[in-house]
Design an enzyme around this catalytic site. Structure first.
Site, PDB file in Angstrom:
ATOM      1  N   ARG A 251     126.226 108.311 129.620  1.00 24.39           N
ATOM      2  CA  ARG A 251     125.593 107.187 128.919  1.00 24.39           C
ATOM      3  C   ARG A 251     124.930 106.161 129.810  1.00 24.39           C
ATOM      4  O   ARG A 251     124.124 105.360 129.337  1.00 24.39           O
ATOM      5  CB  ARG A 251     126.643 106.499 128.041  1.00 24.39           C
TER       6      ARG A 251
ATOM      7  N   ASP B  57     132.482 119.704 128.118  1.00 25.57           N
ATOM      8  CA  ASP B  57     133.639 118.807 128.098  1.00 25.57           C
ATOM      9  C   ASP B  57     134.888 119.646 128.303  1.00 25.57           C
ATOM     10  O   ASP B  57     134.931 120.805 127.878  1.00 25.57           O
ATOM     11  CB  ASP B  57     133.728 118.038 126.774  1.00 25.57           C
TER      12      ASP B  57
ATOM     13  N   ARG C  11     121.152 111.753 123.292  1.00 21.74           N
ATOM     14  CA  ARG C  11     122.299 111.459 122.430  1.00 21.74           C
ATOM     15  C   ARG C  11     121.895 110.788 121.119  1.00 21.74           C
ATOM     16  O   ARG C  11     122.643 110.831 120.144  1.00 21.74           O
ATOM     17  CB  ARG C  11     123.306 110.581 123.178  1.00 21.74           C
TER      18      ARG C  11
ATOM     19  N   TYR D 173     146.240 116.176 125.855  1.00 20.30           N
ATOM     20  CA  TYR D 173     145.376 115.864 124.699  1.00 20.30           C
ATOM     21  C   TYR D 173     145.883 116.559 123.437  1.00 20.30           C
ATOM     22  O   TYR D 173     145.892 115.969 122.350  1.00 20.30           O
ATOM     23  CB  TYR D 173     143.923 116.278 124.964  1.00 20.30           C
TER      24      TYR D 173
ATOM     25  N   ARG E 112     130.997 113.148 136.137  1.00 21.55           N
ATOM     26  CA  ARG E 112     130.323 112.512 134.993  1.00 21.55           C
ATOM     27  C   ARG E 112     128.956 111.962 135.384  1.00 21.55           C
ATOM     28  O   ARG E 112     128.571 110.875 134.935  1.00 21.55           O
ATOM     29  CB  ARG E 112     131.185 111.376 134.429  1.00 21.55           C
TER      30      ARG E 112
HETATM   31  O1  CP3 Z   1     130.311 115.394 134.892  1.00 22.95           O
HETATM   32  C1  CP3 Z   1     129.382 115.680 134.129  1.00 22.95           C
HETATM   33  O2  CP3 Z   1     128.259 115.138 134.183  1.00 22.95           O
HETATM   34  C2  CP3 Z   1     129.573 116.813 133.150  1.00 22.95           C
HETATM   35  C3  CP3 Z   1     129.988 116.408 131.850  1.00 22.95           C
HETATM   36  C4  CP3 Z   1     131.444 116.103 131.534  1.00 22.95           C
HETATM   37  C5  CP3 Z   1     131.797 115.502 130.280  1.00 22.95           C
HETATM   38  N1  CP3 Z   1     133.145 115.482 130.197  1.00 22.95           N
HETATM   39  C6  CP3 Z   1     130.845 115.086 129.217  1.00 22.95           C
HETATM   40  C7  CP3 Z   1     131.254 113.938 128.381  1.00 22.95           C
HETATM   41  C8  CP3 Z   1     132.630 116.357 132.216  1.00 22.95           C
HETATM   42  C9  CP3 Z   1     132.851 116.943 133.595  1.00 22.95           C
HETATM   43  C10 CP3 Z   1     133.698 115.960 131.348  1.00 22.95           C
HETATM   44  C11 CP3 Z   1     135.112 116.134 131.698  1.00 22.95           C
HETATM   45  C12 CP3 Z   1     136.128 115.407 130.923  1.00 22.95           C
HETATM   46  N2  CP3 Z   1     136.165 115.177 129.580  1.00 22.95           N
HETATM   47  C13 CP3 Z   1     137.325 114.909 131.476  1.00 22.95           C
HETATM   48  C14 CP3 Z   1     137.735 115.030 132.906  1.00 22.95           C
HETATM   49  C15 CP3 Z   1     137.042 114.032 133.730  1.00 22.95           C
HETATM   50  C16 CP3 Z   1     137.628 112.659 133.624  1.00 22.95           C
HETATM   51  O3  CP3 Z   1     136.856 111.757 133.271  1.00 22.95           O
HETATM   52  O4  CP3 Z   1     138.808 112.508 133.885  1.00 22.95           O
HETATM   53  C17 CP3 Z   1     138.062 114.317 130.425  1.00 22.95           C
HETATM   54  C18 CP3 Z   1     139.395 113.617 130.551  1.00 22.95           C
HETATM   55  C19 CP3 Z   1     137.324 114.498 129.231  1.00 22.95           C
HETATM   56  C20 CP3 Z   1     137.700 114.109 127.859  1.00 22.95           C
HETATM   57  C21 CP3 Z   1     136.739 113.143 127.307  1.00 22.95           C
HETATM   58  N3  CP3 Z   1     135.464 113.459 126.899  1.00 22.95           N
HETATM   59  C22 CP3 Z   1     136.942 111.764 127.067  1.00 22.95           C
HETATM   60  C23 CP3 Z   1     138.209 111.018 127.388  1.00 22.95           C
HETATM   61  C24 CP3 Z   1     135.770 111.276 126.490  1.00 22.95           C
HETATM   62  C25 CP3 Z   1     135.548 109.901 125.929  1.00 22.95           C
HETATM   63  C26 CP3 Z   1     135.437 108.867 126.967  1.00 22.95           C
HETATM   64  C27 CP3 Z   1     134.011 108.504 127.185  1.00 22.95           C
HETATM   65  O5  CP3 Z   1     133.596 108.462 128.344  1.00 22.95           O
HETATM   66  O6  CP3 Z   1     133.329 108.263 126.179  1.00 22.95           O
HETATM   67  C28 CP3 Z   1     134.832 112.327 126.429  1.00 22.95           C
HETATM   68  C29 CP3 Z   1     133.446 112.267 125.941  1.00 22.95           C
HETATM   69  C30 CP3 Z   1     132.393 112.666 126.936  1.00 22.95           C
HETATM   70  N4  CP3 Z   1     132.382 113.854 127.610  1.00 22.95           N
HETATM   71  C31 CP3 Z   1     131.216 111.946 127.292  1.00 22.95           C
HETATM   72  C32 CP3 Z   1     130.503 112.745 128.178  1.00 22.95           C
HETATM   73  C33 CP3 Z   1     129.169 112.437 128.817  1.00 22.95           C
HETATM   74  C34 CP3 Z   1     130.789 110.576 126.773  1.00 22.95           C
HETATM   75  C35 CP3 Z   1     130.607 110.558 125.326  1.00 22.95           C
HETATM   76  C36 CP3 Z   1     129.243 110.569 124.708  1.00 22.95           C
HETATM   77  O7  CP3 Z   1     128.193 110.903 125.286  1.00 22.95           O
HETATM   78  O8  CP3 Z   1     129.252 110.222 123.533  1.00 22.95           O
END
Ligand code: CP3
Length: 357
Positions: free
Chosen positions: A38, A83, A47, A160, A34
């Protein structure tokens, strides 16, 4: 751009890829799960104009966001901005990211009929925007910066689908597993086929390594992991292995599952911060590389404490070939960018085996 050049100095092949193969490197490679998100002002600016799904659907935007942490932090690898839930959309899932709540699935999968309705897609074709973003990125990145593709593991995606969103106890998921084993296996079969194709497609499009995120698998006992999950993770990881690109197999809460995860596959095992890195590596043996494992919360600690703890992880790795520095889970939104950059600088300041690299 200055940081990009300095990271590119040294051996022309990426130190990240060398470490995946347990070859000696000049400095420990470092990247963060990640790493685009944000906590970065550049990301928040994008965003403001686009939703998460819009960024993922537009290859130029996804590529731009992927590159943000390369420039801001000087990390050794770029992970495609996407994602883990994306492949579920063409499979027929109605998915929404709700601010402050995370992902919400409006049509969760809870019965045999739901599973039958899940489309078995041609991932490479139907997720062409992901492939296109990887193609763009590989052309833009210097050879010293590796490009990582990724997918969720079958269990984490199934959780999920069944829960309809985030979960603490995974009760509905376990309920399906324990009450209708055939339905569970049918779901995992469908998911693992799609994920295997999806990752192979990513490698063909330019990903040089992939990470399989089994983020929530720590909810399971070893016996349940072996019966309900391991064969499907193995199928995905074996498909990647046939491409020759290294795979990182990551999960959290996996202290009791590490050996089983290794046996499912992966050249690199990603560990969280709950297990000391040296102990985990001892258990896994020298046949795998290891990635981890700074607690992401430590990036919010005062600088001396942060530096002490990051250095401790390097000490535990002891300069053995095959360590990739990372956090034990994703960067938290509250993280100061300077703290992330300080960790990269600290890891890169320690010289390893210059004569061999
Ligand atoms: O790593 C990176 O920079 C690449 C981008 C990336 C995202 N999601 C973008 C994202 C990666 C590798 C993921 C993987 C992901 N997504 C996982 C596995 C990694 C982990 O954290 O365990 C999981 C479980 C998800 C599912 C997911 N997506 C959740 C639970 C959420 C909401 C939680 C949160 O942080 O807001 C997301 C949204 C998400 N995916 C965001 C990003 C940057 C944040 C939301 C946003 O920008 O509005």
């Amino acid at each position: 751009m200055e940081r990009m050049t300095s990271a590119a100095a040294g051996p022309s092949e990426s130190r990240f890829l060398r470490a995946c193969r347990r070859q000696p490197v000049d400095r420990t490679p470092v990247w963060f799960m990640r790493q685009a998100g944000r906590y970065m002002p550049e990301y928040r600016a994008v965003r403001e104009k686009h939703t998460l799904l819009e960024i993922c659907a537009q290859p130029e935007l996804a590529a731009e966001v992927t590159l943000q942490p390369i420039q801001a932090l000087g990390v050794d690898a770029a992970i495609l901005f996407a994602d883990i839930l994306l492949p579920l959309i063409p499979m027929g899932i109605d998915l929404e990211f709700v601010r402050g709540e995370g992902p919400v699935i409006h049509n969760p999968i809870r019965s045999n009929a739901d599973i039958a309705r899940l489309r078995a897609i041609d991932a490479e074709a139907e997720l062409g925007h992901v492939m296109h973003a990887l193609e763009l990125l590989r052309r833009e990145l210097p050879s010293a910066i590796a490009l990582i593709g990724f997918a969720g593991a079958p269990f984490t995606l199934a959780s999920y689908l069944v829960e309809g969103g985030a979960s603490r106890e995974f009760l509905r998921t376990k309920q399906l597993m324990y009450t209708d084993g055939r339905a569970w296996h049918a779901l995992m079969d469908k998911l693992s086929a799609v994920l295997a194709d999806y990752l192979v497609g990513q490698v063909r499009a330019g990903a040089q390594a992939v990470q399989v995120f089994d983020s929530w698998v720590g909810a399971l006992s070893p016996d349940d992991y072996r019966s309900y999950v391991q064969p499907y993770s193995r199928r995905v990881l074996q498909a990647v292995a046939r491409t020759g690109a290294p795979a990182i197999h990551f999960g959290t809460g996996t202290a009791t599952l590490l050996e089983l995860m290794r046996d499912a596959g992966g050249d690199v095992i990603g560990i969280d911060w709950r297990v000391p890195l040296d102990r985990a590596w001892e258990r896994l043996g020298q046949g795998v590389a290891i990635q981890g494992n700074l607690d992401p919360a430590v990036l919010l600690a005062p600088r001396p404490e942060l530096e002490r703890r990051a250095a401790r992880i390097l000490d535990q790795a002891g300069g053995r070939p095959g360590h990739i520095f990372n956090l034990g889970h994703g960067v938290l939104p509250e993280t100061p960018v300077e703290a992330a950059r300080a960790v990269v600088d600290l890891v890169h300041a320690r010289q390893l085996h210059p004569e061999e690299a």
